[in-house]
Design an enzyme around this catalytic site. Structure first.
Site, PDB file in Angstrom:
ATOM      1  N   LYS A  25     -10.856  -0.696   9.934  1.00 50.30           N
ATOM      2  CA  LYS A  25     -10.998  -1.895   9.108  1.00 50.30           C
ATOM      3  C   LYS A  25     -11.417  -3.105   9.937  1.00 50.30           C
ATOM      4  O   LYS A  25     -11.644  -4.187   9.381  1.00 50.30           O
ATOM      5  CB  LYS A  25      -9.691  -2.182   8.375  1.00 50.30           C
ATOM      6  CG  LYS A  25      -9.272  -1.107   7.374  1.00 50.30           C
ATOM      7  CD  LYS A  25      -8.006  -1.484   6.650  1.00 50.30           C
ATOM      8  CE  LYS A  25      -7.460  -0.331   5.818  1.00 50.30           C
ATOM      9  NZ  LYS A  25      -8.327   0.016   4.686  1.00 50.30           N
TER      10      LYS A  25
ATOM     11  N   GLN B 113      -4.621  -5.060   6.855  1.00 50.43           N
ATOM     12  CA  GLN B 113      -5.564  -5.998   6.247  1.00 50.43           C
ATOM     13  C   GLN B 113      -5.552  -7.364   6.929  1.00 50.43           C
ATOM     14  O   GLN B 113      -6.282  -8.262   6.514  1.00 50.43           O
ATOM     15  CB  GLN B 113      -5.232  -6.172   4.759  1.00 50.43           C
ATOM     16  CG  GLN B 113      -5.399  -4.918   3.924  1.00 50.43           C
ATOM     17  CD  GLN B 113      -6.846  -4.486   3.780  1.00 50.43           C
ATOM     18  OE1 GLN B 113      -7.779  -5.261   3.991  1.00 50.43           O
ATOM     19  NE2 GLN B 113      -7.045  -3.220   3.441  1.00 50.43           N
TER      20      GLN B 113
ATOM     21  N   CYS C 114      -4.657   2.447  -3.851  1.00 50.48           N
ATOM     22  CA  CYS C 114      -3.438   2.945  -3.191  1.00 50.48           C
ATOM     23  C   CYS C 114      -2.286   1.954  -3.370  1.00 50.48           C
ATOM     24  O   CYS C 114      -1.522   1.692  -2.435  1.00 50.48           O
ATOM     25  CB  CYS C 114      -3.683   3.224  -1.708  1.00 50.48           C
ATOM     26  SG  CYS C 114      -4.848   4.546  -1.404  1.00 50.48           S
TER      27      CYS C 114
ATOM     28  N   ASP D 256       2.964  -4.253   8.160  1.00 54.80           N
ATOM     29  CA  ASP D 256       1.713  -3.541   7.956  1.00 54.80           C
ATOM     30  C   ASP D 256       0.590  -4.565   8.072  1.00 54.80           C
ATOM     31  O   ASP D 256       0.386  -5.383   7.169  1.00 54.80           O
ATOM     32  CB  ASP D 256       1.711  -2.876   6.574  1.00 54.80           C
ATOM     33  CG  ASP D 256       0.379  -2.205   6.236  1.00 54.80           C
ATOM     34  OD1 ASP D 256      -0.552  -2.272   7.056  1.00 54.80           O
ATOM     35  OD2 ASP D 256       0.270  -1.631   5.140  1.00 54.80           O
TER      36      ASP D 256
ATOM     37  N   HIS E 192       0.856  -1.183   0.000  1.00 53.26           N
ATOM     38  CA  HIS E 192       0.000   0.000   0.000  1.00 53.26           C
ATOM     39  C   HIS E 192       0.891   1.232   0.000  1.00 53.26           C
ATOM     40  O   HIS E 192       2.012   1.207   0.491  1.00 53.26           O
ATOM     41  CB  HIS E 192      -0.870  -0.031   1.265  1.00 53.26           C
ATOM     42  CG  HIS E 192      -1.939   0.999   1.333  1.00 53.26           C
ATOM     43  ND1 HIS E 192      -1.692   2.314   1.666  1.00 53.26           N
ATOM     44  CD2 HIS E 192      -3.282   0.917   1.127  1.00 53.26           C
ATOM     45  CE1 HIS E 192      -2.826   2.979   1.681  1.00 53.26           C
ATOM     46  NE2 HIS E 192      -3.807   2.166   1.344  1.00 53.26           N
TER      47      HIS E 192
END
Length: 408
Positions: A224, A201, A363, A198, A121
């Site tokens: 999220k 997700q 993104c 990261d 991302h």
């Protein structure tokens, strides 16, 4: 896991869009919020709205206890060793920027390497580009396999003794690829580098154990994972955070302020300057409670089932290309294109059918370039979606394809 009972907890799903029952398939962008989270946020502002850490009155004490109680829920949620390793931020983007601005700029020198992947991302690309520009470090990319996965052999070839930072997303927001972050962390540490993950997700959909991964930093966002927007988390190993300088300065993060110099509070508060996102952090705690009541293992298994079903249904549509790993190898999303139909047109027609999907570059423009497309459409699933909704998606895609075939 009773999905119909779960759906009743999300009031926004009980509406019509363009005269059709809403089918929300854009949770990778932001998830919907259950009643428990909405009520927690409402209760804070209605009953004990107050600043934290600064007052001894009843409302201030209650707000502080709830805010710090949420920090402890986050600690347990990702299995951090201590609350000192949990920093509340404005989101995953801010968290990664904290690492780039405080740790990386202090430690990197010309010729040092930062290693990421083509699937990242923008929030896990641009901060490292800026660090490389400021320090003279070199930004390197781990190549992708044809199906959008990472080979550990390629990681070993890309990460060298000059590598100081490896930063990789745990789950791709475009491909659904589930990356072997634990094994990548081992390779990074073997070469003397730190590992940044990261997990934006991943945290909403699967158990994340920072001690098992042995990552040095990890970032994720509340919005999220059934929580509110505007709040997220940076996890960092205590030894690293202790030696890092704050990124923002002002009230709340100080110990002593003199006319010429100041000193900082201890962890984690030295990184939380000013009035924090109090209500959001407390509501994140409620979101964690909600997800853990259902069970992250149950959520993950159900979403994999939905993804496999979606792959099966959509792969039967002529002229539709699906990107990323095959069934059984991906997280709960499907990114696709229809031949000769722009993704924005796809999303517009689907919206007319009450179906919300994402269209664009997500993104992830370097990944779009790698895929040799400018944009894609993406349907992403969460614990409140059903196979029936996927059937509606497939039917609407066929309708979209037929419409553009007949018109043009």
């Amino acid at each position: 896991m009773n999905v119909q009972d779960i759906r009743k907890q999300f009031p926004i799903l009980n509406q019509k869009v363009n005269g059709k029952d809403l089918v929300y398939l854009d949770s990778a962008a932001t998830s919907q919020k259950p009643i428990k989270v909405i009520e927690t946020l409402d209760q804070y502002y209605r009953e004990y709205n107050s600043n934290v850490h600064r007052g001894v009155h009843t409302l201030g004490t209650k707000a502080t206890d709830a805010y710090e109680g949420s920090r402890e829920k986050v600690r347990k949620f990702i299995n951090a060793k201590t609350y000192e390793e949990i920093i509340f931020t404005r989101g995953a983007t801010t968290a990664i920027n904290f690492v780039a601005s405080s740790y990386a700029r202090e430690h990197l020198q010309p010729g040092d390497e930062i290693v990421i992947t083509y699937m990242e991302h923008h929030a896990n690309i641009i901060p490292w580009q800026q660090v490389a520009r400021a320090t003279g470090a070199v930004l390197k990319y781990i190549p992708l396999q044809e199906n959008g996965t990472i080979s550990l052999e390629d990681v070993q070839e890309t990460v060298t003794e000059n590598t100081k930072i490896v930063s990789v997303m745990m789950v791709s927001n475009v491909l659904g690829t589930i990356n072997p972050v634990k094994e990548i962390a081992d390779i990074a540490h073997y070469n003397g580098a730190i590992m940044v993950v990261d997990a934006a997700q991943a945290a909403p959909h699967t158990k994340v154990d920072v001690q098992d991964i042995d990552c040095d930093f990890l970032a994720f966002s509340a919005h999220k994972m059934c929580g509110p927007t505007g709040v997220g988390v940076l996890y960092g190993k205590k030894a690293l955070l202790s030696n890092m300088e704050p990124v923002e300065f002002g009230g709340e993060m100080i110990d002593f302020v003199g006319l010429e110099e100041s000193t900082w509070k201890e962890l984690p508060w030295k990184f939380e300057a000013g009035t924090p996102i109090i209500g959001g952090a407390i509501a994140l705690g409620a979101a964690i409670d909600f997800l853990e009541d259902i069970g992250l293992d149950n959520i993950e298994a159900y979403e994999h089932k939905l993804a496999d079903y979606a792959m099966e249904q959509l792969s039967q549509i002529d002229g539709l290309t699906i990107y990323g790993p095959g069934p059984g190898e991906r997280a709960g999303l499907v990114t696709f294109n229809i031949e000769d139909v722009h993704p924005h047109d796809v999303a517009t027609v689907l919206d007319a059918e009450g179906i919300a999907v994402r269209a664009g570059h997500h993104c992830a423009q370097p990944l779009m370039k790698w895929l040799k497309v400018s944009s894609t459409a993406r349907a992403s699933f969460y614990l409140y979606n059903t196979e029936e909704e996927i059937d509606e998606l497939a039917a609407a895609i066929r309708k979209t394809k037929e419409y553009f075939t007949n018109v043009f």
